[in-house]
Enzyme design. Structure first.
Site, PDB file in Angstrom:
ATOM      1  N   LEU A 277     -35.308 -79.397 -18.718  1.00 46.06           N
ATOM      2  CA  LEU A 277     -36.381 -78.292 -18.403  1.00 46.06           C
ATOM      3  C   LEU A 277     -35.813 -77.572 -17.204  1.00 46.06           C
ATOM      4  CD1 LEU A 277     -39.521 -80.890 -18.197  1.00 46.06           C
ATOM      5  CD2 LEU A 277     -38.844 -79.453 -20.198  1.00 46.06           C
ATOM      6  N   ASN A 279     -32.462 -76.999 -13.950  1.00 45.52           N
ATOM      7  CA  ASN A 279     -31.184 -77.383 -13.574  1.00 45.52           C
ATOM      8  C   ASN A 279     -31.088 -76.803 -11.983  1.00 45.52           C
ATOM      9  OD1 ASN A 279     -28.548 -78.543 -12.819  1.00 45.52           O
ATOM     10  ND2 ASN A 279     -27.690 -77.102 -14.243  1.00 45.52           N
ATOM     11  N   GLY A 280     -31.299 -77.651 -10.754  1.00 44.79           N
ATOM     12  CA  GLY A 280     -31.319 -76.999  -9.574  1.00 44.79           C
ATOM     13  C   GLY A 280     -30.255 -77.626  -8.783  1.00 44.79           C
ATOM     14  N   PHE A 282     -29.862 -79.884  -6.658  1.00 45.07           N
ATOM     15  CA  PHE A 282     -29.805 -81.427  -6.385  1.00 45.07           C
ATOM     16  C   PHE A 282     -29.658 -82.337  -7.570  1.00 45.07           C
ATOM     17  CE2 PHE A 282     -31.344 -79.375  -2.458  1.00 45.07           C
ATOM     18  CZ  PHE A 282     -30.169 -79.490  -1.780  1.00 45.07           C
ATOM     19  N   VAL A 285     -34.232 -81.581 -14.111  1.00 41.40           N
ATOM     20  CA  VAL A 285     -35.553 -82.354 -14.592  1.00 41.40           C
ATOM     21  C   VAL A 285     -35.436 -82.144 -16.095  1.00 41.40           C
ATOM     22  CG1 VAL A 285     -37.932 -81.936 -14.460  1.00 41.40           C
ATOM     23  CG2 VAL A 285     -36.548 -81.118 -12.480  1.00 41.40           C
ATOM     24  N   ASP A 390     -41.380 -78.613   2.001  1.00 45.26           N
ATOM     25  CA  ASP A 390     -40.783 -77.613   0.996  1.00 45.26           C
ATOM     26  C   ASP A 390     -41.641 -77.053  -0.071  1.00 45.26           C
ATOM     27  OD1 ASP A 390     -38.559 -76.181  -0.128  1.00 45.26           O
ATOM     28  OD2 ASP A 390     -37.829 -77.913  -1.358  1.00 45.26           O
TER      29      ASP A 390
END
Length: 537
Positions: A277, A279-280, A282, A285, A390
């Site tokens: 779903l 890509n960040g 860290f 998902v 955050d």
């Protein structure tokens, strides 16, 4: 029908003295009790009889639908002659493990053990099988909890959200516990007129000393079922007659199963990653499944992102946070690569929803309502003395019906990446962070309030990056000098003033999330009475 005392034109008018005899003790405020409401623990023969509809005078009342309470099937007689309350399924449920039972709506159960909290051991009277069932999927037979229209502890704003969902006609209704008067109820009805369009009206249902109920003293009823029957046949002073109960969504489960309630470190092999779903910085998902049958979201963290030991310690706290505006943590794989298993939200992040999804077409009332939902979740975090660290639209997830839930609370503290821990590095969200947190590491619930003010700008600008045209260093310098973002285009002045309030230099001068929740929930209704008197009532 079922009306104990209905006023006909020729009948003598009831005195208003009866109103004064009501118990008007102040009740709880919705949302302040973070503990989910459960039925009390009980053994096989000590289940309280929720099915007793007999009034103070001992007279049997007729249950809604014409069934007499003396002949209903809600009580199972044991060999010793004692009565055991039966429970009925309100929804279908598909078993997730070999320990729990599959069942269909309407199936009846005898409860064998309720000591496991959210999971009860039960015997199905349909199949004879024994296993665990989720306690919020059942209610005592013939009780008001088993009625399609009864929503229990639901706040006014959440009632309006559900009633105004797409597809509900005028006259859709529900009954819920009163937020202001203990022991009383509220009737909420979807209405329509030329001036307001679709909207919701609320009527207080008061309780008589002898156990009856009324909206007006001219029409009193022995049961809520009879009250609903009466107003389903005629408006009788309400905005319209009751047409259809509001649709109840499936209740959410706070655990994957009875076994993962306490032991929620699960084997990696029990998870299947199906669709990526996001890509960040860290990790990734995924939408996936647990045990091949339960849809979940799985956050995979890059090795080295955080210490597994520290993560597990923080996860112990995160697992205990349970609120309908927080994404529920289900389970973890604590060995690297760390997996975080949560409830799945099908519309993705609020940021993507606003920029590229259905959110692009949303008008201000919807945007303010989404902000109110985030504030409600943060007010819970505030009550629990926790900190998010955050808070931004990328960490808010969206589901059907514009439902918003807060994700990733508490994780930011654990990140060990140098580009993040420097607080002014490339990976740190400077534009969302309060100056005292960015400069000195002073993270508090008040620094979360600052971040919430930034999130408000994301909402009204449909996902625009804050401080357009400025880099992180410039933002930090300008904010320290007193600069605050101007009012975005098409944003009401009163909403911008709320943002400015969130950005006060002194953290203690910033509002509480409890205040923010109330302000935003009442943003469009502050000038209207909360409860309707009704015509001719």
């Amino acid at each position: 029908m079922g009306c104990v005392q209905c006023k006909d034109k020729e009948a003598t008018k009831l005195t208003e003295e009866r109103d004064g005899s009501l118990n008007q003790s102040s009740g709880y405020r919705y949302g302040t009790d973070p503990t989910p409401q459960h039925y009390p623990s009980f053994g096989v023969t000590s289940i309280p009889n929720y099915n007793n509809f007999h009034g103070a005078g001992g007279q049997g009342l007729t249950v809604f639908g014409g069934v007499n309470s003396s002949s209903h099937t809600g009580t199972l007689r044991t060999r010793g002659g004692t009565g055991v309350t039966l429970f009925v399924a309100l929804y279908d449920y598909e078993a997730r493990t070999e320990d729990d039972l599959s069942f269909h709506k309407g199936e009846k159960f005898q409860i064998l053990n309720s000591s496991e909290g959210d999971w009860w051991e039960a015997r199905s009277l349909t199949t004879g099988e024994t296993g665990y069932i989720p306690s919020n999927y059942v209610a005592p037979v013939d009780s008001i909890q088993a009625e399609e229209w009864y929503f229990g502890k639901l706040g006014r704003k959440d009632a309006e959200r559900q009633l105004l969902s797409f597809g509900n006609p005028r006259g859709t209704f529900l009954i819920r516990e009163s937020e202001t008067t203990k022991g009383a109820y509220s009737l909420s009805i979807r209405d329509w007129d030329d001036m307001k369009g679709d909207h919701v009206k609320h009527y207080k249902i008061r309780k008589l000393d002898n156990g009856g109920y009324y909206i007006t003293t001219r029409a009193q009823f022995e049961t809520l079922q009879q009250l609903v029957q009466h107003y389903s046949e005629r408006a009788a002073g309400l905005c319209c007659r009751l047409v259809v109960p509001c649709h109840k969504g499936m209740p959410r489960l706070t655990d994957l199963s009875v076994k993962t309630k306490d032991v929620w470190e699960i084997p990696r092999e029990s998870l299947q990653l199906i669709k990526r779903l996001g890509n960040g910085q860290f990790g990734e998902v995924w939408m996936g499944t647990w045990n091949g049958n339960t849809k979940v979201a799985i956050k995979t963290l890059k090795p080295g992102t955080m210490s597994p030991e520290s993560f597990l310690e923080e996860a112990q706290i995160m697992k205990k946070l349970k609120h309908d505006k927080l994404v529920q943590l289900y389970a973890v794989v604590s060995e690297e690569p760390i997996y975080i298993v949560t409830e799945y939200m099908n519309k993705g992040s609020l940021l993507d929803f606003l920029k590229d999804g259905e959110g692009r077409a949303l008008k201000l009332p919807n945007l303010v309502d989404m902000a109110a939902q985030v504030a409600a979740g943060m007010a819970y975090i505030e009550r629990m003395n926790y900190i998010h660290r955050d808070l931004r639209s990328a960490n808010i997830l969206v589901g059907n019906g514009l439902i918003c839930k807060i994700a990733d609370f508490g994780l930011a503290r654990l990140i060990e990446d140098n580009e993040y821990t420097a607080r002014q590095g490339a990976k740190f969200p400077i534009k969302w962070t309060a100056p005292e947190a960015a400069l000195y590491g002073r993270f508090t619930i008040k620094s979360d309030v600052w971040s919430f003010g930034i999130l408000l700008t994301e909402l009204v600008t449909k996902g625009r990056v804050p401080y357009p045209g400025m880099n992180n260093r410039e933002v930090l310098e300008q904010v320290e000098r007193g600069y605050r973002m101007p009012c975005p285009q098409d944003c009401p002045i009163s909403l911008h003033e709320l943002m400015i309030h969130c950005w006060k230099k002194d953290p203690e001068e910033r509002p509480t999330f409890e205040y923010l929740q109330g302000f935003l929930e009442d943003y469009f209704t502050a000038t209207e009475p909360q409860y309707q008197p009704g015509e001719n009532l």
